[in-house]
Design an enzyme around this catalytic site. Structure first.
Site, PDB file in Angstrom:
ATOM      1  N   ASP A  16       0.862  -1.187   0.000  1.00 18.02           N
ATOM      2  CA  ASP A  16       0.000   0.000   0.000  1.00 18.02           C
ATOM      3  C   ASP A  16       0.901   1.240   0.000  1.00 18.02           C
ATOM      4  O   ASP A  16       1.765   1.371   0.874  1.00 18.02           O
ATOM      5  CB  ASP A  16      -0.851  -0.050   1.280  1.00 18.02           C
ATOM      6  CG  ASP A  16      -1.841   1.093   1.385  1.00 18.02           C
ATOM      7  OD1 ASP A  16      -1.605   2.179   0.809  1.00 18.02           O
ATOM      8  OD2 ASP A  16      -2.858   0.906   2.094  1.00 18.02           O
ATOM      9  N   ASP A  40      -6.045   7.257  -5.372  1.00 15.67           N
ATOM     10  CA  ASP A  40      -6.378   8.655  -5.054  1.00 15.67           C
ATOM     11  C   ASP A  40      -7.224   8.707  -3.772  1.00 15.67           C
ATOM     12  O   ASP A  40      -6.921   9.468  -2.829  1.00 15.67           O
ATOM     13  CB  ASP A  40      -7.160   9.233  -6.248  1.00 15.67           C
ATOM     14  CG  ASP A  40      -7.260  10.753  -6.246  1.00 15.67           C
ATOM     15  OD1 ASP A  40      -6.655  11.375  -5.355  1.00 15.67           O
ATOM     16  OD2 ASP A  40      -7.932  11.298  -7.144  1.00 15.67           O
TER      17      ASP A  40
HETATM   18  N1  AR6 Z   1      -1.544   1.687  -2.884  1.00 16.99           N
HETATM   19  C1  AR6 Z   1      -0.992   1.394  -4.085  1.00 16.99           C
HETATM   20  N2  AR6 Z   1      -1.718   1.157  -5.199  1.00 16.99           N
HETATM   21  C2  AR6 Z   1      -3.060   1.220  -5.091  1.00 16.99           C
HETATM   22  C3  AR6 Z   1      -3.720   1.527  -3.884  1.00 16.99           C
HETATM   23  C4  AR6 Z   1      -2.907   1.761  -2.732  1.00 16.99           C
HETATM   24  N3  AR6 Z   1      -3.425   2.062  -1.544  1.00 16.99           N
HETATM   25  N4  AR6 Z   1      -5.069   1.507  -4.105  1.00 16.99           N
HETATM   26  C5  AR6 Z   1      -5.245   1.198  -5.415  1.00 16.99           C
HETATM   27  N5  AR6 Z   1      -4.040   1.010  -6.008  1.00 16.99           N
HETATM   28  P1  AR6 Z   1      -6.466   3.864  -9.994  1.00 16.99           P
HETATM   29  P2  AR6 Z   1      -5.932   5.331 -12.515  1.00 16.99           P
HETATM   30  C6  AR6 Z   1      -3.726   0.649  -7.401  1.00 16.99           C
HETATM   31  O1  AR6 Z   1      -7.821   3.507 -10.476  1.00 16.99           O
HETATM   32  O2  AR6 Z   1      -6.143   4.115 -13.307  1.00 16.99           O
HETATM   33  C7  AR6 Z   1      -9.297   7.777  -9.423  1.00 16.99           C
HETATM   34  O3  AR6 Z   1     -10.652   7.822  -9.110  1.00 16.99           O
HETATM   35  C8  AR6 Z   1      -4.795   0.005  -8.226  1.00 16.99           C
HETATM   36  O4  AR6 Z   1      -4.904  -1.371  -7.909  1.00 16.99           O
HETATM   37  O5  AR6 Z   1      -6.289   4.310  -8.593  1.00 16.99           O
HETATM   38  O6  AR6 Z   1      -4.768   6.214 -12.810  1.00 16.99           O
HETATM   39  C9  AR6 Z   1      -8.733   9.156  -9.787  1.00 16.99           C
HETATM   40  O7  AR6 Z   1      -9.411  10.197  -9.115  1.00 16.99           O
HETATM   41  C10 AR6 Z   1      -4.250   0.211  -9.635  1.00 16.99           C
HETATM   42  O8  AR6 Z   1      -3.312  -0.800  -9.955  1.00 16.99           O
HETATM   43  O9  AR6 Z   1      -5.808   5.044 -10.911  1.00 16.99           O
HETATM   44  C11 AR6 Z   1      -8.945   9.229 -11.267  1.00 16.99           C
HETATM   45  O10 AR6 Z   1     -10.247   9.675 -11.595  1.00 16.99           O
HETATM   46  C12 AR6 Z   1      -3.484   1.530  -9.527  1.00 16.99           C
HETATM   47  O11 AR6 Z   1      -3.442   1.831  -8.127  1.00 16.99           O
HETATM   48  C13 AR6 Z   1      -8.780   7.793 -11.723  1.00 16.99           C
HETATM   49  O12 AR6 Z   1      -9.117   6.993 -10.594  1.00 16.99           O
HETATM   50  C14 AR6 Z   1      -4.108   2.687 -10.256  1.00 16.99           C
HETATM   51  O13 AR6 Z   1      -5.524   2.605 -10.236  1.00 16.99           O
HETATM   52  C15 AR6 Z   1      -7.350   7.483 -12.098  1.00 16.99           C
HETATM   53  O14 AR6 Z   1      -7.273   6.178 -12.603  1.00 16.99           O
END
Ligand code: AR6
Length: 182
Positions: A16, A40
């Protein structure tokens, strides 16, 4: 798994991002810096309301953050975990690969690292930008992310450690395979 480069080390971590004791963590934000789901949401929850306030101040000044761009705020309550800055970057939404998504994704990594260097960060952590809600295929994203980080650590002094933090076992496996082949 790790790779030693000229100026620093790249580590792949299964975990995380809010729990990493590094100077700066990178947030996969959206153009309005409003907060959202995924990483996020996790970062905003862990940091508390100060992060949102700082993001809104930035948006007042710049309007919106384009894909590939990067800005920074303080870290709110994450300061207690040793994190000094949150770097907010916006990944591209995957639209099949013909809309310069790769270039925008590469800019996220390079601009975030340049910003971290300017801030004086010696360690930082990235999530897998764009591969969640934004739908970027993880195999393709891994190659771009790792190549950009390696190239930056081979050409610029300042950051001594970059952690690529993968939240799922599957993503960790894909990134590990990609790192082996680079
Ligand atoms: N630590 C590390 N990685 C994580 C965590 C964590 N705590 N939680 C989730 N991930 P995403 P995007 C991973 O959807 O595709 C948001 O709503 C997750 O499993 O977070 O860039 C923003 O506001 C995945 O592999 O980001 C934008 O609207 C990775 O983080 C949109 O999503 C990225 O997934 C951005 O989408």
């Amino acid at each position: 798994m790790e790779r030693r480069l000229k100026y620093g080390v790249l580590r792949l971590i299964h975990g995380d991002i809010t729990e990493q004791g590094v100077d700066a963590i990178v947030n996969a934000a959206n153009s309005s810096l409003m907060g959202g789901g995924g990483v996020d949401g996790a970062i905003h929850r862990a940091a508390g309301p100060e992060l949102h306030r700082e993001c809104m101040e930035i948006i007042k000044k710049i309007g919106r953050l384009e894909p590939g761009g990067a800005v920074h705020t303080g870290s709110g309550r994450l300061r207690e975990r040793g994190i000094k800055w949150v770097i907010h970057t916006v990944g591209p939404v995957w639209r099949g690969g013909k809309y310069r998504e790769a270039e925008a994704l590469e800019r996220c990594y390079r601009n975030s690292m340049a910003l971290a260097r300017n801030l004086g960060a010696e360690s930082m952590a990235f999530p897998s930008i764009s591969t969640g809600a934004y739908g970027y295929p993880v195999e393709k994203a891994a190659e771009i992310a790792l190549y950009a980080i390696i190239d930056e650590l081979e050409s610029h002094e300042g950051i001594e450690e970059v952690r690529m933090v993968l939240y799922s076992t599957y993503d960790f496996k894909i990134y590990a395979e990609s790192l082996k082949s680079l």
